[in-house]
Design an enzyme around this catalytic site. Structure first.
Site, PDB file in Angstrom:
ATOM      1  N   GLU A 287      23.455  -4.336  15.670  1.00 30.06           N
ATOM      2  CA  GLU A 287      22.031  -4.673  15.463  1.00 30.06           C
ATOM      3  C   GLU A 287      21.855  -5.786  14.434  1.00 30.06           C
ATOM      4  O   GLU A 287      22.800  -6.117  13.693  1.00 30.06           O
ATOM      5  CB  GLU A 287      21.265  -3.420  15.022  1.00 30.06           C
ATOM      6  CG  GLU A 287      21.774  -2.815  13.731  1.00 30.06           C
ATOM      7  CD  GLU A 287      20.665  -2.296  12.833  1.00 30.06           C
ATOM      8  OE1 GLU A 287      19.574  -2.881  12.787  1.00 30.06           O
ATOM      9  OE2 GLU A 287      20.936  -1.303  12.131  1.00 30.06           O
TER      10      GLU A 287
ATOM     11  N   LYS B 124      19.443   8.734   6.680  1.00 30.22           N
ATOM     12  CA  LYS B 124      19.151   8.838   5.240  1.00 30.22           C
ATOM     13  C   LYS B 124      18.144   9.937   4.993  1.00 30.22           C
ATOM     14  O   LYS B 124      17.297  10.204   5.840  1.00 30.22           O
ATOM     15  CB  LYS B 124      18.482   7.549   4.789  1.00 30.22           C
ATOM     16  CG  LYS B 124      19.405   6.410   4.669  1.00 30.22           C
ATOM     17  CD  LYS B 124      18.824   5.456   3.617  1.00 30.22           C
ATOM     18  CE  LYS B 124      19.766   4.311   3.437  1.00 30.22           C
ATOM     19  NZ  LYS B 124      19.752   3.423   4.608  1.00 30.22           N
TER      20      LYS B 124
HETATM   21  N1  PSU Z   1      18.333   2.662   8.155  1.00 27.23           N
HETATM   22  C1  PSU Z   1      19.185   2.061   7.312  1.00 27.23           C
HETATM   23  N2  PSU Z   1      19.302   0.704   7.311  1.00 27.23           N
HETATM   24  C2  PSU Z   1      18.576  -0.069   8.164  1.00 27.23           C
HETATM   25  C3  PSU Z   1      17.678   0.572   9.079  1.00 27.23           C
HETATM   26  C4  PSU Z   1      17.598   1.934   9.042  1.00 27.23           C
HETATM   27  O1  PSU Z   1      19.842   2.736   6.557  1.00 27.23           O
HETATM   28  O2  PSU Z   1      18.683  -1.314   8.118  1.00 27.23           O
HETATM   29  C5  PSU Z   1      16.914  -0.259  10.074  1.00 27.23           C
HETATM   30  C6  PSU Z   1      17.558  -0.130  11.466  1.00 27.23           C
HETATM   31  O3  PSU Z   1      17.488  -1.381  12.115  1.00 27.23           O
HETATM   32  C7  PSU Z   1      16.653   0.873  12.158  1.00 27.23           C
HETATM   33  C8  PSU Z   1      15.323   0.527  11.570  1.00 27.23           C
HETATM   34  O4  PSU Z   1      16.639   0.754  13.568  1.00 27.23           O
HETATM   35  O5  PSU Z   1      15.593   0.255  10.207  1.00 27.23           O
HETATM   36  C9  PSU Z   1      14.324   1.644  11.719  1.00 27.23           C
HETATM   37  O6  PSU Z   1      13.062   1.195  11.346  1.00 27.23           O
HETATM   38  P1  PSU Z   1      11.792   2.119  11.596  1.00 27.23           P
HETATM   39  O7  PSU Z   1      11.997   3.294  10.696  1.00 27.23           O
HETATM   40  O8  PSU Z   1      10.622   1.257  11.210  1.00 27.23           O
HETATM   41  O9  PSU Z   1      11.800   2.484  13.044  1.00 27.23           O
END
Ligand code: PSU
Ligand code: MN
Length: 308
Positions: free
Chosen positions: A31, A165
């Site tokens: 990603e 997390k």
């Molecule tokens: N968790 C992490 N690091 C990240 C992300 C999540 O520890 O960089 C990023 C990933 O790309 C994940 C996104 O898909 O955040 C999720 O965002 P949201 O919670 O807005 O869906």
């Protein structure tokens, strides 16, 4: 998968990835939100490049996904990865944003959700990330559930992560995945890993000690017509794991600050990640790098089994 015509219209596949596709070699999608919005420069660039190198060293071909000037990209050059790591006008792009970013010729970093989506457009079966998005704490009120979970449920893909997390509600995230039929496999563990730490206290039903068991589970799922993804929880290596009390305190503080500042929607995850990083003096960043690289290694090994 997209038709050949639509791939030609919307997607640019790098020569290395195209060659792997033609020869049915193992491919690992990676990603780009972690590059553009998840880590600071220059560690974001270094980590993106080291993950690609680790994938190659382990016998697979890396395919970092992104949208650059409205073109969906599968496989980036070093310069393009550098662009994703340094440019300021890159939109964090979830499924909702994807058609808008493409139609308007914009730049988008793909989250886990849109990296899964992109991989699936061209038939790639495995994605490596750091941590997935999930059900946020307080989602009962805010409805904040990451699109990552729906894309995982809807596409035939194996996603390797170091768990979720504890900025998220890990228990509710697992419930959600169960409802949508996503097997969650613990690689060498019977607990869902909690990203910075190896344990979360939430038990998983399936512990697997070998990558071929993981590949077999995914293949069996798909051969039975049970479409959708498989999530692999690969714990952070012991020597890089963080102290649970310290990380939990940083997360609790970050959550309070987000609430006070009224942070909502797509800003929530990057805001919390940044606060945790600052509160731990950058130690969380070191842990983050180790766990992503570890996922790249295990992901490549699973990919080799999947493609064999
Ligand atoms: N968790 C992490 N690091 C990240 C992300 C999540 O520890 O960089 C990023 C990933 O790309 C994940 C996104 O898909 O955040 C999720 O965002 P949201 O919670 O807005 O869906
Ligand atoms: Mn959200």
């Amino acid at each position: 998968m997209l038709s050949k015509e639509m791939i030609e219209k919307y997607v640019i596949i790098s020569p290395e990835v195209q060659n792997a596709m033609d020869k049915n070699l193992p491919i690992v999608a990676l990603e780009s939100t972690i590059i553009s919005h998840g880590m600071p420069y220059p560690q974001n660039l270094e980590t993106a490049l080291s993950c690609e190198r680790i994938v190659r060293e382990n016998g697979a071909v890396p395919a970092t996904t992104a949208i650059i000037k409205g073109k969906i990209r599968v496989g980036l050059s070093e310069d393009e990865i550098k662009f994703m790591a340094t440019s300021k006008d890159i939109i964090k792009c979830s499924r909702r944003d994807y058609p808008y970013v493409v139609a308007n010729g914009l730049n988008g970093a793909t989250t886990v959700a849109t990296s899964i989506l992109t991989a699936s457009l061209v038939g790639i079966k495995l994605l490596v990330t750091g941590g997935i998005g999930g059900v946020h704490r307080g989602a009962q009120e805010t409805f904040d559930i990451s699109r990552d979970l729906q894309e995982l449920a809807n596409n035939d893909i194996v996603v390797v992560c170091a768990g979720a997390k504890s900025i998220l509600d890990i228990g509710l995230t697992l419930e959600y995945l169960e409802t949508f039929g996503v097997p969650v496999l613990g690689y060498g563990t019977d607990e869902m890993p909690a990203f910075f730490t190896r344990r979360s206290g939430f038990k998983l039903d399936f512990k697997m000690d070998n990558v071929d068991e993981i590949a077999k589970t995914a293949k069996t799922k798909w051969e039975l017509g049970l479409s959708g993804g498989v999530l692999v929880g690969n714990p952070i290596p012991q020597e890089a794991a963080m102290n649970e009390a310290i990380i939990n305190e940083a997360i609790e503080k970050a959550l309070v600050e987000a609430e006070e500042k009224g942070i909502k929607g797509k800003e929530t995850t990057p805001f919390l990640l940044d606060k945790v990083l600052k509160a731990t003096d950058g130690n969380s960043l070191k842990a983050n790098i180790v766990l992503v690289e570890n996922n790249a290694r295990v992901g490549a090994q699973i990919a080799r089994e999947l493609y064999s």
